[in-house]
Design a protein around this motif. Structure first.
Motif, PDB file in Angstrom:
ATOM      1  N   GLY A  79       3.458   7.021  -3.017  1.00  0.00           N
ATOM      2  CA  GLY A  79       4.313   5.954  -2.536  1.00  0.00           C
ATOM      3  C   GLY A  79       4.447   4.831  -3.553  1.00  0.00           C
ATOM      4  O   GLY A  79       3.561   4.609  -4.392  1.00  0.00           O
ATOM      5  N   LYS A  80       5.546   4.118  -3.483  1.00  0.00           N
ATOM      6  CA  LYS A  80       5.837   3.081  -4.476  1.00  0.00           C
ATOM      7  C   LYS A  80       4.791   1.984  -4.491  1.00  0.00           C
ATOM      8  O   LYS A  80       4.441   1.457  -5.551  1.00  0.00           O
ATOM      9  N   GLU A  81       4.276   1.602  -3.320  1.00  0.00           N
ATOM     10  CA  GLU A  81       3.311   0.511  -3.255  1.00  0.00           C
ATOM     11  C   GLU A  81       2.072   0.834  -4.089  1.00  0.00           C
ATOM     12  O   GLU A  81       1.580  -0.003  -4.854  1.00  0.00           O
ATOM     13  N   ASN A  82       1.547   2.037  -3.967  1.00  0.00           N
ATOM     14  CA  ASN A  82       0.357   2.428  -4.714  1.00  0.00           C
ATOM     15  C   ASN A  82       0.680   2.698  -6.187  1.00  0.00           C
ATOM     16  O   ASN A  82      -0.176   2.514  -7.055  1.00  0.00           O
ATOM     17  N   LYS A 296      -4.548   2.187  11.116  1.00  0.00           N
ATOM     18  CA  LYS A 296      -4.757   1.506   9.843  1.00  0.00           C
ATOM     19  C   LYS A 296      -6.243   1.232   9.615  1.00  0.00           C
ATOM     20  O   LYS A 296      -6.745   1.360   8.494  1.00  0.00           O
ATOM     21  N   ILE A 297      -6.941   0.841  10.674  1.00  0.00           N
ATOM     22  CA  ILE A 297      -8.385   0.632  10.550  1.00  0.00           C
ATOM     23  C   ILE A 297      -9.070   1.935  10.145  1.00  0.00           C
ATOM     24  O   ILE A 297      -9.964   1.964   9.296  1.00  0.00           O
ATOM     25  N   TYR A 298      -8.642   3.043  10.749  1.00  0.00           N
ATOM     26  CA  TYR A 298      -9.205   4.361  10.440  1.00  0.00           C
ATOM     27  C   TYR A 298      -8.990   4.716   8.968  1.00  0.00           C
ATOM     28  O   TYR A 298      -9.911   5.168   8.280  1.00  0.00           O
ATOM     29  N   ASN A 299      -7.765   4.495   8.475  1.00  0.00           N
ATOM     30  CA  ASN A 299      -7.473   4.820   7.074  1.00  0.00           C
ATOM     31  C   ASN A 299      -8.252   3.931   6.118  1.00  0.00           C
ATOM     32  O   ASN A 299      -8.740   4.392   5.076  1.00  0.00           O
ATOM     33  N   GLU A 300      -8.374   2.642   6.446  1.00  0.00           N
ATOM     34  CA  GLU A 300      -9.114   1.732   5.577  1.00  0.00           C
ATOM     35  C   GLU A 300     -10.599   2.062   5.570  1.00  0.00           C
ATOM     36  O   GLU A 300     -11.274   1.907   4.550  1.00  0.00           O
ATOM     37  N   SER A 301     -11.126   2.532   6.710  1.00  0.00           N
ATOM     38  CA  SER A 301     -12.558   2.812   6.808  1.00  0.00           C
ATOM     39  C   SER A 301     -12.981   3.996   5.940  1.00  0.00           C
ATOM     40  O   SER A 301     -14.161   4.140   5.619  1.00  0.00           O
ATOM     41  N   LYS A 302     -12.039   4.842   5.550  1.00  0.00           N
ATOM     42  CA  LYS A 302     -12.371   5.985   4.689  1.00  0.00           C
ATOM     43  C   LYS A 302     -12.704   5.546   3.265  1.00  0.00           C
ATOM     44  O   LYS A 302     -13.377   6.277   2.528  1.00  0.00           O
ATOM     45  N   ARG A 304     -10.898   5.489   0.682  1.00  0.00           N
ATOM     46  CA  ARG A 304     -10.335   6.350  -0.355  1.00  0.00           C
ATOM     47  C   ARG A 304      -9.585   5.508  -1.381  1.00  0.00           C
ATOM     48  O   ARG A 304      -9.069   4.442  -1.053  1.00  0.00           O
ATOM     49  N   PRO A 305      -9.502   5.961  -2.622  1.00  0.00           N
ATOM     50  CA  PRO A 305      -8.749   5.203  -3.632  1.00  0.00           C
ATOM     51  C   PRO A 305      -7.261   5.197  -3.284  1.00  0.00           C
ATOM     52  O   PRO A 305      -6.750   6.170  -2.725  1.00  0.00           O
ATOM     53  N   PRO A 306      -6.557   4.124  -3.600  1.00  0.00           N
ATOM     54  CA  PRO A 306      -5.126   4.061  -3.284  1.00  0.00           C
ATOM     55  C   PRO A 306      -4.297   5.103  -4.024  1.00  0.00           C
ATOM     56  O   PRO A 306      -3.217   5.467  -3.573  1.00  0.00           O
ATOM     57  N   TYR A 307      -4.795   5.565  -5.174  1.00  0.00           N
ATOM     58  CA  TYR A 307      -4.063   6.557  -5.964  1.00  0.00           C
ATOM     59  C   TYR A 307      -5.051   7.328  -6.831  1.00  0.00           C
ATOM     60  O   TYR A 307      -6.193   6.900  -7.037  1.00  0.00           O
TER      61      TYR A 307
END
Length: 329
Positions: A79-82, A296-302, A304-307
């Motif tokens: 994605g463009k943001e990352n 979003k909380i679930y994804n942030e809790s992982k 993982r690196p943004p890219y």
């Protein structure tokens, strides 16, 4: 000599790479009339966001021809943001200009941004005078979206302003320090603050290819922006719940009083069904809003690196040092 980095995310833009190089060359050679004789050191960071065409090959060829053009190839489309964050992490200049590869952001506006930066502004954003050949639906949707977003946040997001802007190094460092994976960069520009000013420009037509922003992706981006930048939808759900509860109590009092005074035969089935469906719909909407934030909380809790970077070229100064160190005695 001040150094300026150009950050350009690339996704399926093989037809635009040659035109982009030709358009940037006067700027990089400091021969562009808008620079008024000023001299800058330049670097261009091209982030290939998992392109499916020959964009990566074109970027490698460009890097081999001109070392001022660096490329970063992500392992897939993040994605463009990352992709922007990948460029933020690699900029080495005193300032950085962000622009699109399709040349809808005119190169001739960049010297105006640099002029404002030299006056002390730290975030010089490009302000569209028109939105080009966008459909009427997209223009109306965008206007309504920014109106809703600004009414629901404490920090305004500027309308008719995108990623085309010049950022001082201190702004870049502040933004790349925000490592959230659910990113909304347009909101982060405003959230970090700093001294801002705008430069007007006319959106140009694409040099080649078609836009990658479909209606579905536009709606997804809008949802990402609202849920990443504000918790107002949760507050709306809470207020709506209170309002419905109060109306339900008032209606219950009305039914009780009506039954005591006039009596009540076996009636009211449609009313009961409509009320149940209405309340059920409101509950599902509230649960959906809560689910967006929980996701979003679930994804942030992982954590993982943004890219993930698959391959990248070395900066031009590093290549130069290596060449100097490998010269025969």
């Amino acid at each position: 000599m001040k150094k300026i980095s150009l950050l350009i995310p690339v996704y399926n833009e093989e037809e635009s790479v040659d035109a982009l190089y030709a358009a940037l060359l006067p700027l990089l050679d400091n021969t562009h009339p808008g620079l008024k004789g000023a001299q800058y050191d330049w670097e261009v960071i091209l982030v290939d966001d998992g392109s499916k065409d020959r964009s990566y090959d074109k970027l490698r060829e460009l890097n081999g021809h001109d070392r001022r053009f660096r490329y970063v190839r992500l392992s897939r489309n993040f994605g463009k943001e990352n992709a922007l964050l990948a460029g933020f992490d690699r900029m080495t200049g005193d300032a950085m200009v962000i622009m699109d590869a399709d040349l809808q952001h005119p190169v001739d506006t960049i010297p105006e941004m640099i002029e404002q930066w030299n006056k002390g502004y730290e975030d010089v954003y490009g302000r569209r005078l028109s939105r080009g050949k966008e459909s009427l639906f997209r223009k109306l949707f965008t206007k309504a979206y920014y109106g809703l977003l600004n009414k629901s946040t404490r920090v305004d997001v500027l309308p008719n302003v995108g990623d085309f802007r010049l950022l001082d190094r201190k702004v870049v460092e502040a933004i790349r320090g925000l490592r959230e994976s659910q990113r909304y960069t347009k909101g982060l520009y405003c959230w970090v603050g700093f001294k801002k000013t705008g430069v007007d420009f006319q959106t140009a037509d694409r040099m080649a290819g078609e836009t990658h922003m479909s209606a579905g992706r536009l709606i997804n981006l809008a949802l990402e922006g609202i849920t990443s930048y504000t918790t107002a939808p949760l507050r709306v759900a809470t207020v709506l719940g209170f309002i419905i509860s109060i109306l339900s109590i008032c209606y219950m009092i009305y039914i009780v009083c009506k039954t005591i005074i006039y009596g009540e035969p076996i009636q009211g089935f449609p009313t009961i069904i409509c009320t149940i469906l209405f309340l059920g719909g409101c509950q599902l909407i509230a649960l959906g809003i809560i689910g967006e934030y929980i996701g979003k909380i679930y994804n942030e809790s992982k954590c993982r690196p943004p890219y993930i970077v698959a391959e990248e070229s070395a900066p031009a100064d590093v290549v130069k040092i290596k060449q100097e160190n490998t010269r025969p005695l």
